[in-house]
Design an enzyme around this catalytic site. Structure first.
Site, PDB file in Angstrom:
ATOM      1  N   GLY A 266       0.802  -1.220   0.000  1.00 56.89           N
ATOM      2  CA  GLY A 266       0.000   0.000   0.000  1.00 56.89           C
ATOM      3  C   GLY A 266       0.835   1.271   0.000  1.00 56.89           C
ATOM      4  O   GLY A 266       0.676   2.132  -0.856  1.00 56.89           O
ATOM      5  N   GLU A 269       6.361   4.159   5.076  1.00 56.74           N
ATOM      6  CA  GLU A 269       6.489   5.309   5.979  1.00 56.74           C
ATOM      7  C   GLU A 269       7.900   5.884   6.091  1.00 56.74           C
ATOM      8  O   GLU A 269       8.228   6.489   7.118  1.00 56.74           O
ATOM      9  CB  GLU A 269       6.022   4.878   7.375  1.00 56.74           C
ATOM     10  CG  GLU A 269       6.935   3.863   8.106  1.00 56.74           C
ATOM     11  CD  GLU A 269       6.556   2.405   7.945  1.00 56.74           C
ATOM     12  OE1 GLU A 269       5.911   2.070   6.910  1.00 56.74           O
ATOM     13  OE2 GLU A 269       6.900   1.583   8.810  1.00 56.74           O
ATOM     14  N   GLU A 303       0.444   5.920   7.420  1.00 62.04           N
ATOM     15  CA  GLU A 303       1.876   6.191   7.215  1.00 62.04           C
ATOM     16  C   GLU A 303       2.309   7.386   8.057  1.00 62.04           C
ATOM     17  O   GLU A 303       3.398   7.399   8.608  1.00 62.04           O
ATOM     18  CB  GLU A 303       2.197   6.425   5.736  1.00 62.04           C
ATOM     19  CG  GLU A 303       1.745   5.315   4.784  1.00 62.04           C
ATOM     20  CD  GLU A 303       2.126   3.907   5.211  1.00 62.04           C
ATOM     21  OE1 GLU A 303       3.167   3.734   5.885  1.00 62.04           O
ATOM     22  OE2 GLU A 303       1.362   2.968   4.893  1.00 62.04           O
TER      23      GLU A 303
END
Ligand code: TRP
Ligand code: ZN
Length: 875
Positions: A266, A269, A303
């Site tokens: 997805g 971070e 994130e």
């Protein structure tokens, strides 16, 4: 098969690193055929009284130069193998190590390390990708300060980004330019990032509550410049929320997000420079659905929240992954609950947990949220670590209360900011901040599987008491869990009765029972009449709860429970009972007849004017075939499909006028992103799906009209997914039109593939085969591969067709992906994990494919781990 099978790594074998890396100065020279990576590290031995070899990780690197304290090392001073650089003798005091390696990002289809996407360079280092960029101690408990200089052609790569702050830049005489970045925060290598390309910046700012101004930047391919505003707004919302809910402020002066088209997961971070799958950034009303908008807000928040839960406090080792992921998922879930609707969000999250995570618990890949071993870490970015991990964090909050949970979080950051820690450290902070004994709570971390609790209720009319006896089913070698169970009692009129435990004086409408023993009985006093219990409200624990109920009772709860989650849950249980009884009839060759009690319960929901639209839409949605199959000892593929289709068809017929009324009442609201408008679209599209099951000229015309006239993707996609299941010419017309309209937009084109893969018509497999040959299909792009194949593999009746052709196709694809992209290959092969849950004929067909895969000569660790566990396990 492997000549030597890959070895597992065990949690119990954790050792501190022998060396720490204080700082690393990186220099990238990005070129079309080879990229040079120059690294200069300051390395400190952990202890100065002994000499141990320095072993750095490195994969697919060509070592060009190696210097220790400025001296070039001779080839006999070090060893290089496929995955290490070993220097047997190094100084006992801090020293510098310089390496130069060559890599080829343009040939990297695995999308880990440094790679190219749409002509731009980007990185993905979690979990162990940094070692594909340079030699390093690639483990999260080695935290270093990074400076990064990027040199590249100025025309092709005008934008050069890395973590932290841009500190210097300049131009070279040969058309190249350079930028230097410095990240003041020590970080593990998995948070390193670099991006270089031709990108557009959608900028903004955020003022923190202490008054610091933070620059926000969303970087996208230039043609997507008009699809960034929602992402930017979401980021600002998340930043504000974390300040308000947890007192956490952002720490750098700039926060960047880059959207890329080729991405395994997805989003990531990386400190100050998130890299995102474009799917979780780009949106515009005509290209993205309401769910897309919601997912974008949630992933951006996720994130962002990692900056504290993951980056400032990170994991000691990868077994602790849930420390950051479970906690951060819980934080993003809580955020979305507050931004949208707590009940709707909870239902959606529980649906994911039950369909995917409970299934994982039943499979050979079952593992505790803190696994004990792994062969390939990438295989443990699972729904168990993420979503069950989030449920476990939620348990702390349920047990300690919101304020108690906040006290625990505060202590956690106070103690561990800047450190790499364990799940035990987190649990200790929660326990210490609340002076609570959480030792039994460790079972949630070390025991795999879904706890099962059997409940019995007894009303004593004389004493006016109601008792609940709760009993945990504990598998061999496991121990009782510590489970909070939220309970309410409904009176005959559907209202909550005031609850008073025999041991307490205060009363409440919902009470938390703390189940710690194998068996416990709780007694409520002053209960005037035999109540109907509402159990596990808001899904207070990730368990299976058995309590036998009559259909009347479920219909009653479905109509009256004050807990919206349990209202939905009662409806799902009722539907499930109805479907399984019909299945028994179908298997006995009896005619099918829908229970009027159920049909009426659905009608009541349809006519309920108080019920919020999004909840109503969820309540009108039947459990999936996948979920129903999970409840069976042996999945009845054809039976479940037939019976479920029958129920849907019957409900469509029984309430035709009501569906039409709902459809029309909710159809003409103008587009907006407000919750009320979203609710209207959800409701209307559920109605349209029911109506279209009748496959009449009238219903098809409704869908066609919506398809051609809609101004938003929610409505257009919904109408298209209705039309693909119709049998006339409307289907082809719509598909062609959609393709022509959207062929230039990859994210929308993904939907075109998915909608076709989800069709329940019997020619779906043949269509999927044909779509694999389509010029827009591309196995190297994970989003595209998933949009067709992962989606198809969830289409239970079509994927599990009796002739096994879909299995064979899936295995072919897995073997191709094994070479191209092992992470995606491993995800794709996982559909076979459930092979022993099917009938003997299907088992044999799936086993054949698994065996074929494991015999492949060059199997990646990723695929090897999943397939070997699948073939060897007994469940
Ligand atoms: N840490 C990321 C997240 O949860 C997960 C992630 C992104 C990831 N890309 C990855 C994990 C690639 C493994 C491999 O937000
Ligand atoms: Zn995460």
């Amino acid at each position: 098969m492997h000549p030597e099978n890959p070895q597992a790594i065990y949690r119990k074998d954790y050792h501190q690193p022998d060396f720490f890396i204080e700082s690393i100065d990186l220099h990238f020279s990005l070129d079309e055929d080879v990229t040079l990576v120059h690294s200069q590290m300051v390395i400190r031995p952990r202890t100065t009284n002994q000499t141990v070899p320095l072993v750095l990780q490195g994969e697919s690197l060509v070592l060009k130069n190696l210097k220790l304290n400025g001296q070039v090392l001779n080839t006999h001073d070090y060893q290089v193998d496929k995955i290490h650089l070993t220097i047997p003798t190094v100084p006992t005091q801090s020293f510098t190590l310089e390496t130069i390696v060559e890599i080829k990002p343009q040939e990297n289809t695995a999308l880990t390390g440094l790679y190219k996407s749409s002509g731009n360079y980007c990185t993905q280092c979690e979990a162990e990708g940094f070692r594909r960029i340079t030699y390093f101690l690639d483990r999260p408990d080695v935290m270093a300060r990074y400076t990064t200089t990027i040199v590249a052609d100025k025309n092709r790569y005008p934008v050069l980004l890395s973590n932290g702050n841009r500190v210097e830049y300049g131009e070279l005489t040969d058309g190249r330019h350079w930028v230097k970045w410095a990240d003041p925060f020590p970080k593990p290598s998995y948070l390193f990032a670099l991006v270089a390309g031709n990108l557009h910046c959608h900028g903004g700012k955020f003022v923190t509550r202490s008054g610091r101004e933070v620059r926000l930047e969303i970087w996208v391919e230039p043609q997507n410049h008009d699809q960034c505003e929602h992402a930017l707004q979401s980021l600002a919302k998340a930043m504000r929320w974390d300040e308000e809910r947890f007192g956490l402020e952002y720490d750098l002066d700039i926060y960047m997000i880059v959207a890329v088209s080729d991405f395994n997961m997805g989003a990531m971070e990386n400190k100050g420079l998130n890299v995102f799958n474009a799917k979780f950034v780009l949106c515009r009303p005509d290209t993205a659905t309401d769910d897309d908008y919601e997912n974008i807000e949630a992933v951006i928040a996720h994130e962002y929240f990692h900056n504290w839960t993951g980056n400032r406090v990170t994991c000691r080792d990868w077994f602790q992954l849930t420390l950051k992921e479970g906690l951060t998922v819980f934080r993003d879930q809580s955020f979305t609950e507050e931004m949208t609707s707590a009940a709707v969000k909870r239902i959606q999250d529980v649906r994911i947990l039950r369909t995917s995570q409970f299934a994982e618990d039943q499979s050979p890949m079952a593992h505790p949220i803190r696994p004990e071993s792994y062969i390939e870490m990438n295989n443990f970015y699972t729904v168990t670590v993420y979503n069950k991990g989030a449920e476990v964090i939620r348990l702390y909050q349920t047990l300690l209360g919101k304020d108690g949970f906040r006290r625990g979080m505060d202590l956690y950051f106070q103690r561990h900011d800047g450190q790499a820690v364990t799940c035990d450290d987190f649990r200790a902070a929660m326990a210490d901040a609340n002076k609570m004994d959480l030792s039994q709570f460790e079972r949630w971390y070390d025991q795999a599987g879904t706890p099962v609790v059997d409940v019995l209720g007894t009303y004593n009319a004389l004493e006016k008491t109601y008792s609940l006896t709760l009993r945990q089913q504990i598998p061999a070698n496991l121990q009782a869990w510590h489970i909070p169970i939220a309970v309410g009692l409904l009176g005959k009129n559907g209202q909550d009765l005031p609850l008073q435990l025999a041991t307490e004086t205060n009363s409440n409408r919902t009470c938390i029972i703390e189940l710690r023993e194998v068996e416990q009985t709780v007694t409520f006093v002053n209960i005037p009449e035999a109540p109907i219990p509402s159990l596990l409200r808001h899904f207070s624990a990730p368990i299976k709860l058995n309590f036998s109920r009559q259909r009347e009772e479920l219909a009653f709860l479905m109509a009256h429970d004050s807990d919206p989650f349990n209202r939905w849950e009662a409806g799902q249980q009722l539907a499930q009972q109805v479907i399984f009884d019909l299945l028994a009839d179908w298997q006995a060759d009896k005619p099918l007849q829908l229970d009027p009690l159920f049909s009426n319960a659905v009608l009541k929901i349809l006519q309920d004017t108080q019920l919020e639209g999004s909840i109503k839409a969820l309540m009108l949605t039947l459990p999936t075939e996948g979920f129903l199959g999970q409840q069976q000892a042996e999945v009845a593929v054809e039976g479940l499909f037939t019976v479920r289709q029958f129920v849907l068809q019957q409900l469509a017929q029984d309430h035709y006028t009501q569906w039409l009324t709902i459809y029309k009442a909710n159809h003409h609201t103008p587009y907006s992103n407000e919750a009320s408008a979203i609710a209207c679209r959800r409701l209307k599209n559920v109605a349209l799906h029911y109506l279209c099951r009748l496959d009449t000229a009238e219903t098809t015309a409704l869908a066609e009209q919506q398809f051609t006239q809609s101004d938003n993707m929610t409505d257009q996609q919904s109408a298209l997914s209705c039309l693909v299941n119709t049998t006339g010419t409307a289907k082809t017309i719509a598909l062609t039109r959609f393709y022509t309209q959207w062929k230039e937009n990859p994210l929308v084109l993904d939907k075109w593939f998915s909608v076709q893969a989800m069709s329940y018509l019997p020619d779906t497999f043949e269509n999927v085969q044909a779509l694999l040959q389509h010029s827009d299909f591309n196995l190297k792009n994970p989003n595209r591969a998933r949009s067709l194949l992962a989606v198809f593999s969830q289409n239970q009746a079509q994927f599990h067709r009796a002739d096994g052709l879909a299995y064979q196709l899936q295995a072919d694809i897995v073997l191709q992906l094994n070479t191209l992209n092992p992470q995606i290959a491993s995800r794709f092969v996982s559909v076979f994990n459930h092979w022993r849950r099917f009938d003997p004929a299907r088992q044999a067909l799936m086993q054949t494919q698994l065996t074929r895969i494991i015999q492949h000569p060059d199997l990646s660790k990723d695929v090897y781990e999943v397939v070997s566990k699948s073939l060897n396990a007994q469940n």
